[in-house]
Scaffold this active site. Structure first.
Site, PDB file in Angstrom:
ATOM      1  N   GLU A 112       0.809  -1.218   0.000  1.00 44.10           N
ATOM      2  CA  GLU A 112       0.000   0.000   0.000  1.00 44.10           C
ATOM      3  C   GLU A 112       0.843   1.270   0.000  1.00 44.10           C
ATOM      4  O   GLU A 112       0.308   2.367   0.066  1.00 44.10           O
ATOM      5  CB  GLU A 112      -0.941  -0.001   1.216  1.00 44.10           C
ATOM      6  CG  GLU A 112      -2.013  -1.061   1.116  1.00 44.10           C
ATOM      7  CD  GLU A 112      -2.965  -1.078   2.303  1.00 44.10           C
ATOM      8  OE1 GLU A 112      -2.611  -0.550   3.385  1.00 44.10           O
ATOM      9  OE2 GLU A 112      -4.066  -1.627   2.144  1.00 44.10           O
ATOM     10  N   GLU A 162     -10.541  -4.700   9.188  1.00 47.31           N
ATOM     11  CA  GLU A 162      -9.504  -3.672   9.144  1.00 47.31           C
ATOM     12  C   GLU A 162      -8.502  -3.950   8.035  1.00 47.31           C
ATOM     13  O   GLU A 162      -8.107  -3.046   7.311  1.00 47.31           O
ATOM     14  CB  GLU A 162      -8.791  -3.610  10.505  1.00 47.31           C
ATOM     15  CG  GLU A 162      -7.633  -2.656  10.574  1.00 47.31           C
ATOM     16  CD  GLU A 162      -8.029  -1.194  10.520  1.00 47.31           C
ATOM     17  OE1 GLU A 162      -7.165  -0.371  10.161  1.00 47.31           O
ATOM     18  OE2 GLU A 162      -9.185  -0.864  10.832  1.00 47.31           O
ATOM     19  N   VAL A 200      -3.265 -11.263   1.311  1.00 49.70           N
ATOM     20  CA  VAL A 200      -2.775 -12.567   0.866  1.00 49.70           C
ATOM     21  C   VAL A 200      -1.473 -12.303   0.122  1.00 49.70           C
ATOM     22  O   VAL A 200      -1.413 -11.409  -0.731  1.00 49.70           O
ATOM     23  CB  VAL A 200      -3.805 -13.278  -0.046  1.00 49.70           C
ATOM     24  CG1 VAL A 200      -3.235 -14.581  -0.588  1.00 49.70           C
ATOM     25  CG2 VAL A 200      -5.115 -13.523   0.698  1.00 49.70           C
ATOM     26  N   GLN A 243      -6.161 -17.705  -5.899  1.00 47.14           N
ATOM     27  CA  GLN A 243      -6.482 -19.089  -5.546  1.00 47.14           C
ATOM     28  C   GLN A 243      -7.720 -19.182  -4.649  1.00 47.14           C
ATOM     29  O   GLN A 243      -8.004 -20.233  -4.098  1.00 47.14           O
ATOM     30  CB  GLN A 243      -5.286 -19.743  -4.849  1.00 47.14           C
ATOM     31  CG  GLN A 243      -4.041 -19.799  -5.703  1.00 47.14           C
ATOM     32  CD  GLN A 243      -2.859 -20.418  -4.972  1.00 47.14           C
ATOM     33  OE1 GLN A 243      -3.019 -21.290  -4.124  1.00 47.14           O
ATOM     34  NE2 GLN A 243      -1.662 -19.956  -5.291  1.00 47.14           N
ATOM     35  N   GLY A 244      -8.411 -18.045  -4.453  1.00 45.14           N
ATOM     36  CA  GLY A 244      -9.620 -18.037  -3.638  1.00 45.14           C
ATOM     37  C   GLY A 244      -9.386 -17.863  -2.151  1.00 45.14           C
ATOM     38  O   GLY A 244     -10.335 -17.943  -1.362  1.00 45.14           O
ATOM     39  N   ILE A 245      -8.149 -17.597  -1.747  1.00 47.49           N
ATOM     40  CA  ILE A 245      -7.843 -17.462  -0.315  1.00 47.49           C
ATOM     41  C   ILE A 245      -8.505 -16.213   0.264  1.00 47.49           C
ATOM     42  O   ILE A 245      -9.114 -16.265   1.342  1.00 47.49           O
ATOM     43  CB  ILE A 245      -6.319 -17.451  -0.087  1.00 47.49           C
ATOM     44  CG1 ILE A 245      -5.725 -18.801  -0.512  1.00 47.49           C
ATOM     45  CG2 ILE A 245      -5.984 -17.146   1.375  1.00 47.49           C
ATOM     46  CD1 ILE A 245      -4.210 -18.849  -0.552  1.00 47.49           C
ATOM     47  N   GLY A 246      -8.425 -15.086  -0.439  1.00 46.96           N
ATOM     48  CA  GLY A 246      -9.069 -13.866   0.032  1.00 46.96           C
ATOM     49  C   GLY A 246     -10.575 -14.045   0.175  1.00 46.96           C
ATOM     50  O   GLY A 246     -11.173 -13.613   1.163  1.00 46.96           O
ATOM     51  N   TYR A 268     -14.390  -6.713  -4.143  1.00 51.03           N
ATOM     52  CA  TYR A 268     -15.428  -6.600  -3.116  1.00 51.03           C
ATOM     53  C   TYR A 268     -16.808  -6.419  -3.734  1.00 51.03           C
ATOM     54  O   TYR A 268     -17.790  -6.998  -3.265  1.00 51.03           O
ATOM     55  CB  TYR A 268     -15.113  -5.457  -2.146  1.00 51.03           C
ATOM     56  CG  TYR A 268     -13.787  -5.634  -1.432  1.00 51.03           C
ATOM     57  CD1 TYR A 268     -13.393  -6.865  -0.928  1.00 51.03           C
ATOM     58  CD2 TYR A 268     -12.921  -4.566  -1.269  1.00 51.03           C
ATOM     59  CE1 TYR A 268     -12.179  -7.028  -0.292  1.00 51.03           C
ATOM     60  CE2 TYR A 268     -11.699  -4.720  -0.626  1.00 51.03           C
ATOM     61  CZ  TYR A 268     -11.337  -5.960  -0.146  1.00 51.03           C
ATOM     62  OH  TYR A 268     -10.131  -6.124   0.480  1.00 51.03           O
ATOM     63  N   GLU A 301     -23.369   6.721  -1.531  1.00 51.58           N
ATOM     64  CA  GLU A 301     -23.960   7.617  -0.547  1.00 51.58           C
ATOM     65  C   GLU A 301     -23.115   8.848  -0.242  1.00 51.58           C
ATOM     66  O   GLU A 301     -23.532   9.697   0.529  1.00 51.58           O
ATOM     67  CB  GLU A 301     -24.224   6.846   0.756  1.00 51.58           C
ATOM     68  CG  GLU A 301     -25.198   5.686   0.574  1.00 51.58           C
ATOM     69  CD  GLU A 301     -25.430   4.915   1.861  1.00 51.58           C
ATOM     70  OE1 GLU A 301     -25.092   5.421   2.954  1.00 51.58           O
ATOM     71  OE2 GLU A 301     -25.953   3.796   1.770  1.00 51.58           O
TER      72      GLU A 301
END
Length: 170
Positions: free
Chosen positions: A28, A92, A96, A103-106, A140, A152
């Protein structure tokens, strides 16, 4: 073939969780903001009244492989309260390791946080995303999340410690 297990973090995982927190901060571009220590993670996440909860993604090697299980991701969450809807769960961080993404872990971590939230009577599951992380926002949204800034107009604010001291008259 190795498999993945999502489980509640244990005190002994704090060193690995800190390593993953540092990797997330580097991703990040915020490495200089990590001030937490392994000891603080241990003190704040375990005991009678934890400030946070954490799930870890653990790779379980095949029986013939010499190495033991190792952590490749985490989801750190806690409970908050909405005066409009009551109990909420707030994720929070979710992270991964790069080489294990896709691989679908998240998704497994997020689904487990949703399960925990529902089991605790939560009506909402909240999280925040940096504005440049379009991949995460798309992820997400694909899972069913609503972008509150987009929908919003909500903006997220934070008081840093110095501002808190000023507010508290200290």
């Amino acid at each position: 073939m190795a498999s993945v297990r999502i489980r509640e973090a244990e005190e002994g995982d704090c060193g690995d969780i800190l390593r993953l927190i540092r990797e997330l901060a580097e991703f990040e571009k915020l490495s200089n903001q990590v001030k937490i220590s392994e000891e603080a993670l241990r003190a704040d996440g375990f005991g009678e009244h934890p400030f946070y909860h954490c799930l870890v993604a653990e790779i379980l090697p095949a029986p013939a492989e010499p190495q033991g299980p190792f952590l490749v991701g985490y989801g750190l969450y806690y409970f908050i309260y909405s005066t409009w809807t009551g109990r909420n769960v707030y994720l929070e961080d979710i992270y991964v390791k790069l080489e294990y993404r896709g691989q679908g872990i998240g998704s497994k971590i997020i689904k487990k946080v949703a399960e925990v939230g529902l089991d605790k009577g939560c009506s909402q599951f909240r999280l925040a995303v940096l504005d440049w992380n379009q991949r995460a926002m798309d992820f997400y949204k694909a899972l069913g999340a609503h972008d509150l800034t987009e929908a919003e107009g909500w903006h997220s604010f934070r008081f840093e410690e110095q501002a808190m001291r000023k507010l508290a008259g200290r």
